[in-house]
Write a protein that holds these residues in place. Sequence first.
Motif, short mmCIF file in Angstrom:
data_model
loop_
_atom_site.label_atom_id
_atom_site.label_comp_id
_atom_site.label_asym_id
_atom_site.label_seq_id
_atom_site.Cartn_x
_atom_site.Cartn_y
_atom_site.Cartn_z
N ALA A 58 0.85 -1.24 -0.02
CA ALA A 58 -0.08 0.09 -0.07
C ALA A 58 0.91 1.27 -0.05
O ALA A 58 1.89 1.34 0.49
N LEU A 71 -3.62 3.81 -1.71
CA LEU A 71 -3.85 2.68 -2.81
C LEU A 71 -3.25 1.70 -2.14
O LEU A 71 -2.13 1.32 -1.64
N ILE A 73 -2.08 -2.13 -3.69
CA ILE A 73 -1.44 -2.40 -4.91
C ILE A 73 -1.15 -3.91 -5.12
O ILE A 73 -0.35 -4.15 -3.96
N GLN A 75 1.20 -6.78 -6.84
CA GLN A 75 2.04 -7.26 -7.97
C GLN A 75 2.04 -8.79 -8.48
O GLN A 75 1.80 -9.61 -7.54
N TYR A 81 -1.24 -3.93 -9.95
CA TYR A 81 -2.92 -3.76 -10.22
C TYR A 81 -3.16 -2.91 -9.09
O TYR A 81 -3.00 -3.20 -7.78
N VAL A 82 -3.90 -1.72 -9.44
CA VAL A 82 -4.51 -1.01 -8.22
C VAL A 82 -5.76 -1.85 -7.78
O VAL A 82 -6.68 -1.82 -8.75
N ARG A 84 -7.63 -1.33 -4.81
CA ARG A 84 -8.56 -0.36 -4.38
C ARG A 84 -7.78 0.99 -4.02
O ARG A 84 -6.61 1.08 -4.10
N GLU A 85 -8.62 2.04 -4.08
CA GLU A 85 -8.11 3.29 -3.56
C GLU A 85 -9.03 4.06 -2.63
O GLU A 85 -10.50 3.85 -2.74
N VAL A 153 6.17 5.39 -12.84
CA VAL A 153 4.85 5.06 -12.96
C VAL A 153 4.60 5.33 -14.76
O VAL A 153 3.88 4.71 -15.30
N LEU A 164 1.00 -1.30 -15.54
CA LEU A 164 0.29 -0.63 -14.38
C LEU A 164 -1.14 -0.87 -14.83
O LEU A 164 -1.74 -0.22 -16.00
N ALA A 166 -5.64 -0.55 -13.23
CA ALA A 166 -6.47 -0.44 -12.23
C ALA A 166 -7.71 -1.15 -12.48
O ALA A 166 -8.36 -1.24 -13.68
#
Length: 167
Positions: A58, A71, A73, A75, A81-82, A84-85, A153, A164, A166
């Motif tokens: 996170a 976030l 994340i 891997q 991969y995101v 949740r936010e 990023v 990357l 989401a």
Amino acid sequence: MSLSEKVKERFRRMFSDVFFKRYILGLWMMAEGLVYDMFDEKLHVIKTLPDTFDRIFAGGDYGINNPTAFLLIGQKANDFYVIREYYYDSRKHGRQKTVSKYVEDFQSFIGNDQPENLFLYPSAAALILELREKGIKYVRGADNTVIDGIQLVSNLLSNKGGRLFAG
């Protein structure tokens, strides 16, 4: 008057993503504060996340007057991969939250997912202390090298050495 196909093609090469949509197609696209112009919703937003990840971590940006965001994340190999936010803007909501409330929000935010690390700016000392006091021992001070982070990023969004997404 209309533009020739040759001129249109030159503009397509000059502008990408949000800037193409705004300047060439004439669509009102928000670009204020835009850092990653290579972000493409069709490529980077996916419907289904992987079932498992190699690791989960996170990251957060803490603010009292400015927004706070976390976030989660995952891997898998070289892809990120995101999951949740969390986002809270005290100005928009008209009230600030206490550090304790942000800790509660973070605990609810991660749910059953236990990240290996939570990276926060070292200047968020009060939040880091409170998280540790509530048993979240995996808090780490983030590297404040902003340009390097933006470049990382950007590379992931450009598919250079990983990707990357989401959900």
